[in-house]
Scaffold this motif. Sequence first.
Motif, PDB file in Angstrom:
ATOM      1  N   GLY A 286      48.064  46.135  40.031  1.00 34.53           N
ATOM      2  CA  GLY A 286      48.844  45.945  38.818  1.00 34.53           C
ATOM      3  C   GLY A 286      49.072  44.472  38.537  1.00 34.53           C
ATOM      4  O   GLY A 286      48.450  43.595  39.130  1.00 34.53           O
ATOM      5  N   GLY A 287      50.014  44.216  37.626  1.00 25.25           N
ATOM      6  CA  GLY A 287      50.303  42.834  37.244  1.00 25.25           C
ATOM      7  C   GLY A 287      50.267  42.615  35.744  1.00 25.25           C
ATOM      8  O   GLY A 287      50.084  41.481  35.283  1.00 25.25           O
ATOM      9  N   GLY A 288      50.458  43.698  34.970  1.00 30.52           N
ATOM     10  CA  GLY A 288      50.521  43.528  33.524  1.00 30.52           C
ATOM     11  C   GLY A 288      49.246  42.995  32.908  1.00 30.52           C
ATOM     12  O   GLY A 288      49.289  42.342  31.867  1.00 30.52           O
ATOM     13  N   PHE A 289      48.093  43.276  33.526  1.00 30.87           N
ATOM     14  CA  PHE A 289      46.794  42.783  33.046  1.00 30.87           C
ATOM     15  C   PHE A 289      46.754  41.259  32.980  1.00 30.87           C
ATOM     16  O   PHE A 289      45.886  40.691  32.330  1.00 30.87           O
ATOM     17  CB  PHE A 289      46.444  43.361  31.668  1.00 30.87           C
ATOM     18  CG  PHE A 289      46.373  44.853  31.628  1.00 30.87           C
ATOM     19  CD1 PHE A 289      45.284  45.526  32.153  1.00 30.87           C
ATOM     20  CD2 PHE A 289      47.404  45.607  31.081  1.00 30.87           C
ATOM     21  CE1 PHE A 289      45.212  46.907  32.131  1.00 30.87           C
ATOM     22  CE2 PHE A 289      47.350  46.985  31.047  1.00 30.87           C
ATOM     23  CZ  PHE A 289      46.243  47.641  31.572  1.00 30.87           C
ATOM     24  N   SER A 290      47.694  40.593  33.666  1.00 29.18           N
ATOM     25  CA  SER A 290      47.732  39.138  33.575  1.00 29.18           C
ATOM     26  C   SER A 290      47.889  38.439  34.920  1.00 29.18           C
ATOM     27  O   SER A 290      47.741  37.216  34.989  1.00 29.18           O
ATOM     28  CB  SER A 290      48.875  38.696  32.643  1.00 29.18           C
ATOM     29  OG  SER A 290      50.126  39.146  33.141  1.00 29.18           O
ATOM     30  N   SER A 291      48.192  39.173  35.983  1.00 35.63           N
ATOM     31  CA  SER A 291      48.336  38.554  37.296  1.00 35.63           C
ATOM     32  C   SER A 291      47.897  39.532  38.372  1.00 35.63           C
ATOM     33  O   SER A 291      47.725  40.727  38.126  1.00 35.63           O
ATOM     34  CB  SER A 291      49.785  38.108  37.542  1.00 35.63           C
ATOM     35  OG  SER A 291      50.656  39.222  37.597  1.00 35.63           O
ATOM     36  N   GLY A 292      47.731  38.990  39.585  1.00 38.59           N
ATOM     37  CA  GLY A 292      47.334  39.812  40.721  1.00 38.59           C
ATOM     38  C   GLY A 292      45.863  39.645  41.060  1.00 38.59           C
ATOM     39  O   GLY A 292      45.084  39.042  40.318  1.00 38.59           O
ATOM     40  N   ALA A 293      45.477  40.196  42.224  1.00 39.84           N
ATOM     41  CA  ALA A 293      44.089  40.132  42.680  1.00 39.84           C
ATOM     42  C   ALA A 293      43.902  41.105  43.829  1.00 39.84           C
ATOM     43  O   ALA A 293      44.789  41.258  44.677  1.00 39.84           O
ATOM     44  CB  ALA A 293      43.729  38.710  43.146  1.00 39.84           C
ATOM     45  N   GLY A 294      42.756  41.743  43.852  1.00 43.34           N
ATOM     46  CA  GLY A 294      42.463  42.666  44.927  1.00 43.34           C
ATOM     47  C   GLY A 294      42.364  42.001  46.281  1.00 43.34           C
ATOM     48  O   GLY A 294      42.542  42.648  47.319  1.00 43.34           O
ATOM     49  N   LEU A 295      42.075  40.690  46.309  1.00 47.30           N
ATOM     50  CA  LEU A 295      41.910  39.986  47.578  1.00 47.30           C
ATOM     51  C   LEU A 295      43.236  39.616  48.238  1.00 47.30           C
ATOM     52  O   LEU A 295      43.245  39.155  49.381  1.00 47.30           O
ATOM     53  CB  LEU A 295      41.099  38.697  47.364  1.00 47.30           C
ATOM     54  CG  LEU A 295      39.678  38.831  46.827  1.00 47.30           C
ATOM     55  CD1 LEU A 295      38.983  37.476  46.867  1.00 47.30           C
ATOM     56  CD2 LEU A 295      38.880  39.866  47.585  1.00 47.30           C
ATOM     57  N   MET A 296      44.353  39.814  47.557  1.00 51.98           N
ATOM     58  CA  MET A 296      45.641  39.426  48.119  1.00 51.98           C
ATOM     59  C   MET A 296      45.949  40.207  49.397  1.00 51.98           C
ATOM     60  O   MET A 296      45.623  41.394  49.515  1.00 51.98           O
ATOM     61  CB  MET A 296      46.758  39.670  47.096  1.00 51.98           C
ATOM     62  CG  MET A 296      46.813  38.680  45.966  1.00 51.98           C
ATOM     63  SD  MET A 296      48.153  39.116  44.824  1.00 51.98           S
ATOM     64  CE  MET A 296      48.309  37.571  43.926  1.00 51.98           C
ATOM     65  N   ASP A 297      46.639  39.549  50.317  1.00 57.35           N
ATOM     66  CA  ASP A 297      47.039  40.214  51.554  1.00 57.35           C
ATOM     67  C   ASP A 297      47.966  41.393  51.294  1.00 57.35           C
ATOM     68  O   ASP A 297      48.043  42.314  52.114  1.00 57.35           O
ATOM     69  CB  ASP A 297      47.729  39.222  52.494  1.00 57.35           C
ATOM     70  CG  ASP A 297      46.748  38.243  53.128  1.00 57.35           C
ATOM     71  OD1 ASP A 297      45.523  38.469  53.024  1.00 57.35           O
ATOM     72  OD2 ASP A 297      47.211  37.256  53.726  1.00 57.35           O
ATOM     73  N   TRP A 298      48.689  41.390  50.192  1.00 58.78           N
ATOM     74  CA  TRP A 298      49.508  42.534  49.820  1.00 58.78           C
ATOM     75  C   TRP A 298      48.684  43.822  49.787  1.00 58.78           C
ATOM     76  O   TRP A 298      49.218  44.899  50.015  1.00 58.78           O
ATOM     77  CB  TRP A 298      50.108  42.320  48.433  1.00 58.78           C
ATOM     78  CG  TRP A 298      51.306  41.439  48.379  1.00 58.78           C
ATOM     79  CD1 TRP A 298      52.141  41.081  49.398  1.00 58.78           C
ATOM     80  CD2 TRP A 298      51.836  40.814  47.200  1.00 58.78           C
ATOM     81  NE1 TRP A 298      53.153  40.275  48.942  1.00 58.78           N
ATOM     82  CE2 TRP A 298      52.996  40.092  47.602  1.00 58.78           C
ATOM     83  CE3 TRP A 298      51.452  40.793  45.867  1.00 58.78           C
ATOM     84  CZ2 TRP A 298      53.768  39.360  46.694  1.00 58.78           C
ATOM     85  CZ3 TRP A 298      52.216  40.066  44.973  1.00 58.78           C
ATOM     86  CH2 TRP A 298      53.354  39.362  45.372  1.00 58.78           C
ATOM     87  N   TYR A 299      47.403  43.691  49.463  1.00 57.74           N
ATOM     88  CA  TYR A 299      46.577  44.868  49.218  1.00 57.74           C
ATOM     89  C   TYR A 299      45.559  45.114  50.334  1.00 57.74           C
ATOM     90  O   TYR A 299      44.554  45.801  50.127  1.00 57.74           O
ATOM     91  CB  TYR A 299      45.898  44.741  47.853  1.00 57.74           C
ATOM     92  CG  TYR A 299      46.895  44.488  46.748  1.00 57.74           C
ATOM     93  CD1 TYR A 299      48.060  45.253  46.657  1.00 57.74           C
ATOM     94  CD2 TYR A 299      46.706  43.466  45.817  1.00 57.74           C
ATOM     95  CE1 TYR A 299      48.991  45.010  45.661  1.00 57.74           C
ATOM     96  CE2 TYR A 299      47.641  43.228  44.820  1.00 57.74           C
ATOM     97  CZ  TYR A 299      48.787  44.001  44.746  1.00 57.74           C
ATOM     98  OH  TYR A 299      49.724  43.764  43.759  1.00 57.74           O
ATOM     99  N   ASP A 300      45.835  44.585  51.508  1.00 60.08           N
ATOM    100  CA  ASP A 300      45.013  44.862  52.681  1.00 60.08           C
ATOM    101  C   ASP A 300      45.049  46.360  52.969  1.00 60.08           C
ATOM    102  O   ASP A 300      46.123  46.945  53.129  1.00 60.08           O
ATOM    103  CB  ASP A 300      45.561  44.064  53.864  1.00 60.08           C
ATOM    104  CG  ASP A 300      44.837  44.348  55.176  1.00 60.08           C
ATOM    105  OD1 ASP A 300      43.826  45.074  55.162  1.00 60.08           O
ATOM    106  OD2 ASP A 300      45.298  43.848  56.213  1.00 60.08           O
ATOM    107  N   GLY A 301      43.886  46.985  53.064  1.00 58.31           N
ATOM    108  CA  GLY A 301      43.809  48.429  53.267  1.00 58.31           C
ATOM    109  C   GLY A 301      43.686  48.858  54.711  1.00 58.31           C
ATOM    110  O   GLY A 301      43.308  50.001  54.976  1.00 58.31           O
TER     111      GLY A 301
END
Length: 415
Positions: free
Chosen positions: A86-101
């Motif tokens: 997510g991020g309102g189509f304006s922020s965020g990235a799949g590579l972020m550590d937040w999204y480590d699977g």
Amino acid sequence: MTRSDAVRSGPVRYAVADRFARPRGVSPDDTRPAGAEVCPQLPSRLDAVMGRPRDRHPQGEDCLNLDVTTPARDAGKRPVMVWFHGGGFSSGAGLMDWYDGGALATEGDVVVVSVNYRLGALGYLCLDGVSEGNLGLYDQLEALRWVQANIAGYGGDPAQVTVFGQSAGALSILLLTRLPEARGLFRRAILQSAPLDIVTRSRTDAEDLGRMFAARLAAHAQGTDPADADPRTAEPATVLAAQRDTALAHAKCSGSTVEPPFGPVEGAGPLGSAGASPDAHVRGLDIMYGWNADDMTAFPGERGDPAELTRRMYAEPLGVLGERLERAGARVHAYRLDWRPAGSAFGATHCVELPLLLGSRAAWQTSPMLGHTPWHEVDALGRTLRAVWTSFARTGRPGTTVTPLVCGEVRRPGP
């Protein structure tokens, strides 16, 4: 198996694209290494809720890459879970550590793919002669095509793909279910806190915002290189400055702190067939949707009681969507997350499920929305939520759940 046993590969390039052009899938003999760039972006509107990300990535337009996390690169034919942030189509990235699977992959024996896509004006500008709009959606389609062609080499089963996403990522997935081009690229979908009121805007409104952006860009370029006045050649910093000005002007006009200025547009690119039924392609899909009980506490600029705003923005529209999808032939389940972390002023807010599903203690340790809840409690509830998500990815059913996660199957209304 522990989380550290998972094999994380990436970044992996899935496509390339010139500015404001559709993405082109990479060929198998393309040996260029993928960089770790993420799409140029401004700070997130939700930093006060989620905290600022602890990892830093270079920003650049060569950002069509993804991460793959797998228990093993073997012939395991595991279910695949593709994450759209997510991020309102304006922020965020799949590579972020937040999204480590890593936790999902090891506990559920699944392959997790986390995708970057173009954001803001670079991904969703609609301006005649410059950009057709919806390029970020084209990116997501190309990422799913990459998964179909390549995921078996990472121990995944291309016939068992679940797409899951939160907020803008969930809206993207809903739009993907409507596209004939995406048919067969995934079997299941999980929509987390999708704000349906802003899923798309009209082409007329998008073009008005595009012209506003162009005017702001020209103002920022005064007295500098003339190329900076052209969206096609302006420096990324100038693009972001004009994007920020457009967002402020749009918020003032609309009165909304939720609706972004750049996002999916009806009648543009892959959403060009506006006359088709939006649910024409969902028959046979397994879909789970849900929201957090206090989603709207993340948006203090919205006027009104957060509980009432959450009901109007999430609970009621998603309930209507679920019934509609069920009537169209999808197998549908719903959930509500009621977890309110100890010491948090936000309660069961927007994004609070993310550390339960993805990332690690190191990634989330300074997140305000977690209050002073010890990580072992976060992780214990996370195991429950991760088991529900991976059960759905494997079987199409969420399995057994316990409070504070409320799940149920959507039933067709009576006559």
